[in-house]
Design a protein around this motif. Structure first.
Motif, PDB file in Angstrom:
ATOM      1  N   ASP A 219       0.998   4.823   0.564  1.00  0.00           N
ATOM      2  CA  ASP A 219       0.439   5.845   1.337  1.00  0.00           C
ATOM      3  C   ASP A 219       0.691   7.149   0.932  1.00  0.00           C
ATOM      4  OD1 ASP A 219      -1.601   6.087   3.081  1.00  0.00           O
ATOM      5  OD2 ASP A 219      -0.435   5.533   4.796  1.00  0.00           O
TER       6      ASP A 219
ATOM      7  N   TYR B 182      -7.192  -6.946   3.483  1.00  0.00           N
ATOM      8  CA  TYR B 182      -5.526  -7.650   3.491  1.00  0.00           C
ATOM      9  C   TYR B 182      -4.946  -7.459   5.115  1.00  0.00           C
ATOM     10  CZ  TYR B 182      -5.355  -8.264  -1.386  1.00  0.00           C
ATOM     11  OH  TYR B 182      -5.556  -8.464  -2.827  1.00  0.00           O
ATOM     12  N   GLU B 183      -5.230  -6.573   5.673  1.00  0.00           N
ATOM     13  CA  GLU B 183      -4.738  -6.221   7.031  1.00  0.00           C
ATOM     14  C   GLU B 183      -4.727  -7.455   7.943  1.00  0.00           C
ATOM     15  OE1 GLU B 183      -5.139  -2.008   8.472  1.00  0.00           O
ATOM     16  OE2 GLU B 183      -3.097  -2.462   8.694  1.00  0.00           O
TER      17      GLU B 183
ATOM     18  N   THR C  36      -7.748  -2.208   2.220  1.00  0.00           N
ATOM     19  CA  THR C  36      -6.843  -2.375   3.394  1.00  0.00           C
ATOM     20  C   THR C  36      -7.416  -3.251   4.603  1.00  0.00           C
ATOM     21  OG1 THR C  36      -7.443  -0.474   4.398  1.00  0.00           O
ATOM     22  CG2 THR C  36      -5.548  -0.233   2.948  1.00  0.00           C
ATOM     23  N   GLU C  37      -8.826  -3.011   4.562  1.00  0.00           N
ATOM     24  CA  GLU C  37      -9.692  -3.967   5.679  1.00  0.00           C
ATOM     25  C   GLU C  37      -9.513  -5.385   5.283  1.00  0.00           C
ATOM     26  OE1 GLU C  37     -13.027  -1.856   6.231  1.00  0.00           O
ATOM     27  OE2 GLU C  37     -12.044   0.028   6.275  1.00  0.00           O
TER      28      GLU C  37
ATOM     29  N   LEU D 209      -0.628  -6.894   4.279  1.00  0.00           N
ATOM     30  CA  LEU D 209      -0.562  -5.606   4.041  1.00  0.00           C
ATOM     31  C   LEU D 209       0.594  -4.951   4.388  1.00  0.00           C
ATOM     32  CD1 LEU D 209      -2.389  -3.507   2.365  1.00  0.00           C
ATOM     33  CD2 LEU D 209      -2.965  -2.485   4.782  1.00  0.00           C
TER      34      LEU D 209
ATOM     35  N   ARG E  22       2.515  -1.536   4.371  1.00  0.00           N
ATOM     36  CA  ARG E  22       2.168  -0.110   4.223  1.00  0.00           C
ATOM     37  C   ARG E  22       3.574   0.902   4.066  1.00  0.00           C
ATOM     38  NH1 ARG E  22      -2.813   2.277   5.497  1.00  0.00           N
ATOM     39  NH2 ARG E  22      -4.041   0.683   6.625  1.00  0.00           N
TER      40      ARG E  22
ATOM     41  N   ILE F  43      -9.892   2.105  -0.943  1.00  0.00           N
ATOM     42  CA  ILE F  43      -9.437   2.271   0.702  1.00  0.00           C
ATOM     43  C   ILE F  43      -9.731   1.110   1.404  1.00  0.00           C
ATOM     44  CG2 ILE F  43      -9.256   3.734   2.637  1.00  0.00           C
ATOM     45  CD1 ILE F  43      -8.627   5.947   1.176  1.00  0.00           C
TER      46      ILE F  43
ATOM     47  N   TRP G  87       0.993  -1.099   0.012  1.00  0.00           N
ATOM     48  CA  TRP G  87       0.152   0.048   0.013  1.00  0.00           C
ATOM     49  C   TRP G  87       0.954   1.322  -0.108  1.00  0.00           C
ATOM     50  CZ3 TRP G  87      -5.178   0.858  -0.656  1.00  0.00           C
ATOM     51  CH2 TRP G  87      -5.676   2.277  -0.138  1.00  0.00           C
TER      52      TRP G  87
END
Ligand code: AMP
Length: 183
Positions: free
Chosen positions: A114, A155-156, A152-153, A161, A163, A149, A112
């Motif tokens: 950012d 993969y996290e 991210t929820e 994830l 970053r 966005i 990701w």
């Protein structure tokens, strides 16, 4: 290595993705580039995707998912790849996992990049592609907020994830990426 690179329009996904691919010797697979090429060549895929790409809208999932399925079964994609521009939504991220299950493959990392929205906007406006007009750029950034966005929820919690701070010079991002990936 099997990677996806995520971030808003103008986050530097293309620049970083291509460098990483030449370092790792894996194909760079950009859905945006494939759509633009198909539109220029007026293929079936081009005719189907043009109305969406030209407005900065997402091409329907069925088309994008089929495109990725076809691309990931090519001989050069058997030992690694980096996807740039796919997945674009949490739904596509899940579909990618289903596809990889079918192919007996597994994603290593979702990177990701950012970057603050104000920076995304000014970087995108500096580029001169046909789909980079201000209203289209704004639409793509809106879609990035609403649809990308939330990836991210996905993969996290799966601990996939990575970053990376993308608001710094490209060389510094590239170094940070290689260090984080340990290669
Ligand atoms: P990009 O070069 O990644 O910014 O993509 C350019 C355009 O291609 C986007 O604005 C969308 O219209 C389309 N596109 C690229 N990837 C996807 C995807 N995964 N799902 C749907 N549309 C996509």
């Amino acid at each position: 290595m099997k990677l996806v690179i995520l971030g808003g329009p103008g986050a530097g996904k293309g620049t970083q993705g291509k460098q990483l691919c030449s370092h790792l010797n894996i194909p760079w697979i950009s859905t945006g580039e494939i759509f633009r090429g198909a539109i220029a060549a007026q293929t079936n895929l081009g005719l189907q995707s043009a109305p969406f790409v030209e407005k900065g809208e997402l091409v329907p999932d069925t088309i994008a998912i089929e495109l990725i399925r076809e691309r990931l079964t090519q001989p050069d994609a058997q030992s690694g790849w980096l996807l740039d521009g796919y997945p674009r939504t949490a739904f596509q991220a899940e579909e990618l996992d289903f596809l990889l299950d079918d192919l007996g493959q597994r994603l290593d990392w979702a990177i990701w990049i950012d970057v603050p929205v104000s920076v995304l906007m000014s970087r995108s406006l500096e580029r001169s592609r046909a789909d980079d007009r201000p209203e289209i750029v704004r639409r793509r950034i809106d879609l990035f907020h609403q649809r990308t966005i939330p990836i991210t929820e996905y993969y996290e919690p799966r601990q996939r994830l990575l970053r990376i701070d993308g608001d710094r010079p490209p060389e510094s991002i590239a170094r940070g990426l290689l260090e984080t990936l340990g290669c």
